[in-house]
Design a protein around this motif. Structure first.
Motif, PDB file in Angstrom:
ATOM      1  N   ALA A  29      41.073  70.392  29.640  1.00  8.57           N
ATOM      2  CA  ALA A  29      41.613  69.514  30.595  1.00  8.57           C
ATOM      3  C   ALA A  29      40.774  68.197  31.047  1.00  8.57           C
ATOM      4  O   ALA A  29      40.976  67.363  31.970  1.00  8.57           O
ATOM      5  CB  ALA A  29      41.600  70.485  32.252  1.00  8.57           C
ATOM      6  N   ASP A  30      39.777  67.946  30.455  1.00  2.00           N
ATOM      7  CA  ASP A  30      38.763  66.750  30.553  1.00  2.00           C
ATOM      8  C   ASP A  30      39.088  65.693  29.708  1.00  2.00           C
ATOM      9  O   ASP A  30      38.877  66.000  28.428  1.00  2.00           O
ATOM     10  CB  ASP A  30      37.254  67.042  30.472  1.00  2.00           C
ATOM     11  N   ALA A  31      39.750  64.595  29.968  1.00  5.64           N
ATOM     12  CA  ALA A  31      40.201  63.602  29.027  1.00  5.64           C
ATOM     13  C   ALA A  31      38.780  63.266  28.441  1.00  5.64           C
ATOM     14  O   ALA A  31      39.121  62.484  27.325  1.00  5.64           O
ATOM     15  CB  ALA A  31      40.763  62.365  29.956  1.00  5.64           C
ATOM     16  N   ARG A  32      37.776  63.069  28.736  1.00  4.52           N
ATOM     17  CA  ARG A  32      36.649  62.417  28.299  1.00  4.52           C
ATOM     18  C   ARG A  32      36.215  63.447  26.978  1.00  4.52           C
ATOM     19  O   ARG A  32      35.860  62.928  26.034  1.00  4.52           O
ATOM     20  CB  ARG A  32      35.404  62.242  29.182  1.00  4.52           C
ATOM     21  N   ALA A  33      36.465  64.663  27.167  1.00  5.67           N
ATOM     22  CA  ALA A  33      35.980  65.537  26.199  1.00  5.67           C
ATOM     23  C   ALA A  33      37.040  65.260  24.929  1.00  5.67           C
ATOM     24  O   ALA A  33      36.730  65.667  23.848  1.00  5.67           O
ATOM     25  CB  ALA A  33      36.192  67.053  26.778  1.00  5.67           C
ATOM     26  N   SER A 142      51.004  76.256  17.808  1.00  2.00           N
ATOM     27  CA  SER A 142      51.716  74.819  17.818  1.00  2.00           C
ATOM     28  C   SER A 142      52.321  74.370  19.136  1.00  2.00           C
ATOM     29  O   SER A 142      52.388  73.276  19.637  1.00  2.00           O
ATOM     30  CB  SER A 142      52.751  74.810  16.816  1.00  2.00           C
ATOM     31  N   ALA A 143      53.128  75.589  19.570  1.00  2.86           N
ATOM     32  CA  ALA A 143      53.669  75.365  21.126  1.00  2.86           C
ATOM     33  C   ALA A 143      52.563  74.977  22.157  1.00  2.86           C
ATOM     34  O   ALA A 143      52.721  74.053  23.088  1.00  2.86           O
ATOM     35  CB  ALA A 143      54.566  76.528  21.598  1.00  2.86           C
ATOM     36  N   GLY A 144      51.620  75.977  22.178  1.00 10.41           N
ATOM     37  CA  GLY A 144      50.447  75.469  23.025  1.00 10.41           C
ATOM     38  C   GLY A 144      49.626  74.053  22.763  1.00 10.41           C
ATOM     39  O   GLY A 144      49.590  73.522  23.667  1.00 10.41           O
ATOM     40  N   ALA A 145      49.762  73.560  21.475  1.00 16.48           N
ATOM     41  CA  ALA A 145      49.216  72.132  21.255  1.00 16.48           C
ATOM     42  C   ALA A 145      49.982  71.210  21.836  1.00 16.48           C
ATOM     43  O   ALA A 145      49.650  70.311  22.486  1.00 16.48           O
ATOM     44  CB  ALA A 145      48.875  72.120  19.860  1.00 16.48           C
ATOM     45  N   GLY A 146      51.354  71.317  21.798  1.00 15.83           N
ATOM     46  CA  GLY A 146      52.172  70.566  22.160  1.00 15.83           C
ATOM     47  C   GLY A 146      52.351  70.450  23.680  1.00 15.83           C
ATOM     48  O   GLY A 146      52.470  69.453  24.345  1.00 15.83           O
ATOM     49  N   ALA A 147      52.169  71.676  24.398  1.00 18.89           N
ATOM     50  CA  ALA A 147      52.041  71.611  25.725  1.00 18.89           C
ATOM     51  C   ALA A 147      51.056  71.195  26.507  1.00 18.89           C
ATOM     52  O   ALA A 147      50.896  70.252  27.428  1.00 18.89           O
ATOM     53  CB  ALA A 147      52.365  73.166  26.195  1.00 18.89           C
ATOM     54  N   TRP A 148      49.775  71.407  25.541  1.00 18.56           N
ATOM     55  CA  TRP A 148      48.436  70.751  26.206  1.00 18.56           C
ATOM     56  C   TRP A 148      48.497  69.240  26.005  1.00 18.56           C
ATOM     57  O   TRP A 148      48.128  68.386  26.768  1.00 18.56           O
ATOM     58  CB  TRP A 148      47.353  71.052  25.138  1.00 18.56           C
ATOM     59  N   ALA A 149      49.079  68.615  24.985  1.00 19.69           N
ATOM     60  CA  ALA A 149      49.350  67.140  24.802  1.00 19.69           C
ATOM     61  C   ALA A 149      50.068  66.415  25.873  1.00 19.69           C
ATOM     62  O   ALA A 149      49.781  65.563  26.330  1.00 19.69           O
ATOM     63  CB  ALA A 149      49.952  66.882  23.445  1.00 19.69           C
ATOM     64  N   GLU A 150      51.194  67.309  26.234  1.00 17.82           N
ATOM     65  CA  GLU A 150      51.902  66.862  27.269  1.00 17.82           C
ATOM     66  C   GLU A 150      51.292  66.967  28.715  1.00 17.82           C
ATOM     67  O   GLU A 150      51.436  65.787  29.414  1.00 17.82           O
ATOM     68  CB  GLU A 150      53.444  67.442  27.617  1.00 17.82           C
ATOM     69  N   PHE A 151      50.516  67.684  28.978  1.00 15.76           N
ATOM     70  CA  PHE A 151      49.819  67.902  29.995  1.00 15.76           C
ATOM     71  C   PHE A 151      48.470  66.927  30.206  1.00 15.76           C
ATOM     72  O   PHE A 151      48.530  66.241  31.240  1.00 15.76           O
ATOM     73  CB  PHE A 151      49.027  69.293  30.242  1.00 15.76           C
ATOM     74  N   SER A 152      48.110  66.858  28.954  1.00 14.95           N
ATOM     75  CA  SER A 152      47.041  65.608  29.040  1.00 14.95           C
ATOM     76  C   SER A 152      47.637  64.358  29.411  1.00 14.95           C
ATOM     77  O   SER A 152      47.093  63.613  29.904  1.00 14.95           O
ATOM     78  CB  SER A 152      46.220  65.554  27.805  1.00 14.95           C
ATOM     79  N   ALA A 153      48.724  63.990  28.706  1.00 12.68           N
ATOM     80  CA  ALA A 153      49.251  62.574  29.201  1.00 12.68           C
ATOM     81  C   ALA A 153      49.743  62.532  30.579  1.00 12.68           C
ATOM     82  O   ALA A 153      49.462  61.282  31.031  1.00 12.68           O
ATOM     83  CB  ALA A 153      50.569  62.559  28.181  1.00 12.68           C
ATOM     84  N   ARG A 154      50.063  63.658  31.193  1.00 17.24           N
ATOM     85  CA  ARG A 154      50.458  63.550  32.596  1.00 17.24           C
ATOM     86  C   ARG A 154      49.239  63.257  33.328  1.00 17.24           C
ATOM     87  O   ARG A 154      49.410  62.828  34.539  1.00 17.24           O
ATOM     88  CB  ARG A 154      51.244  64.732  33.016  1.00 17.24           C
ATOM     89  N   GLN A 155      48.084  63.873  33.086  1.00 18.35           N
ATOM     90  CA  GLN A 155      46.837  63.980  33.783  1.00 18.35           C
ATOM     91  C   GLN A 155      46.078  62.501  33.388  1.00 18.35           C
ATOM     92  O   GLN A 155      44.967  62.314  34.130  1.00 18.35           O
ATOM     93  CB  GLN A 155      45.778  65.168  33.333  1.00 18.35           C
ATOM     94  N   ASP A 163      47.952  60.494  26.226  1.00 14.58           N
ATOM     95  CA  ASP A 163      46.585  60.893  25.599  1.00 14.58           C
ATOM     96  C   ASP A 163      46.307  60.801  24.176  1.00 14.58           C
ATOM     97  O   ASP A 163      46.860  61.807  23.744  1.00 14.58           O
ATOM     98  CB  ASP A 163      46.100  62.103  26.298  1.00 14.58           C
ATOM     99  N   ALA A 164      46.072  59.653  23.313  1.00 17.23           N
ATOM    100  CA  ALA A 164      46.164  59.569  22.054  1.00 17.23           C
ATOM    101  C   ALA A 164      45.467  60.634  21.492  1.00 17.23           C
ATOM    102  O   ALA A 164      45.929  61.204  20.255  1.00 17.23           O
ATOM    103  CB  ALA A 164      45.940  57.923  21.655  1.00 17.23           C
TER     104      ALA A 164
END
Length: 237
Positions: A29-33, A142-155, A163-164
């Motif tokens: 959940a940490d964009a820096r990480a 794969s589903a979790g990775a996609g959801a994580w990428a979308e969550f990161s973009a929104r945050q 979040d590239a």
């Protein structure tokens, strides 16, 4: 971002070490990480994992050593200059990737009674499971990775559409999962099938991450260069 520890054993971004091993719990959940795996300014090839204990390959350092980018091509500095089309593609790609892996996994589970569910260091199956059980892990990852990428973009920060690094890492996991599904079905169909498929699945992760992030950085640099040229033209005009 500097990921080297100070004298107390704690990194400047809060990473702690247990018996010398870096441990990061809030990393997802940490964009820096997320940036730890792509630090062209950091010459270290191995950096603390985004989440969990241990190290990941710093593909940013690898890209610099290969001459693909420069050490000062820092993604945080270029994030606002990622072209909208590229940002949109990075936003959608992990969702599409998750759907593709899910479709491949479901098809494999329906057409094979038993599939390899674990691979050894020689890329031979070490365990077989029922089709659905064997496909559960790659599909869920794969589903979790996609959801994580979308969550990161929104945050993300205001003005930054994607979040590239999270998108690249999600795509790398999805590519790995898809290749491992292919390896499993080929092995089930032909016990003598090539070991290159599972090997390719392992190699795919850093290759995809590096390719996506290098392409993103280059697109941002072109966008920035175009903006600067336009500003100079307007000023001279």
């Amino acid at each position: 971002m500097n990921t080297r520890p100070d004298d107390s054993g704690t990194h400047d971004d809060g990473i702690r070490r247990i018996f010398g091993v870096p441990v990061s719990l809030p990393g997802l959940a940490d964009a820096r990480a997320h940036l730890r795996g792509f630090e062209p300014e950091n010459p270290d090839l191995f950096v603390p994992r985004t989440f969990g204990a241990g190290w990941n390959l710093n593909v940013g350092a690898v890209a610099v050593k290969l001459g693909l980018i420069r050490p000062d091509d820092s993604l945080p500095d270029l994030a606002e200059h990622i072209p909208p089309g590229v940002a949109g593609a990075l936003r959608v790609a992990p969702i599409v990737g998750g759907a593709v892996v899910a479709a491949a996994g479901v098809r494999a589970a329906l057409t094979h009674k038993r599939l390899p569910s674990n691979w050894g260091i020689t890329f031979k199956p070490t365990r077989w499971s029922s089709g659905p059980a064997a496909m559960a892990a790659p599909v869920l990852i794969s589903a979790g990775a996609g959801a994580w990428a979308e969550f990161s973009a929104r945050q993300g920060s205001e003005g930054v559409e994607v979040d590239a690094t999270a998108a690249a890492q999600a795509l790398s996991m999805q590519a790995m999962s898809l290749l491992l599904i292919t390896a499993a079905t080929r092995r089930a169909d032909d016990p003598q099938s090539s070991r290159l498929w599972p090997a390719a699945g392992i190699v795919a992760a850093p290759v995809v991450t590096t390719g996506v992030l290098v392409a993103t950085v280059r697109s941002a640099l072109r966008q920035l260069d175009g903006s600067l040229r336009g500003a100079r033209t307007d000023k001279n005009g």
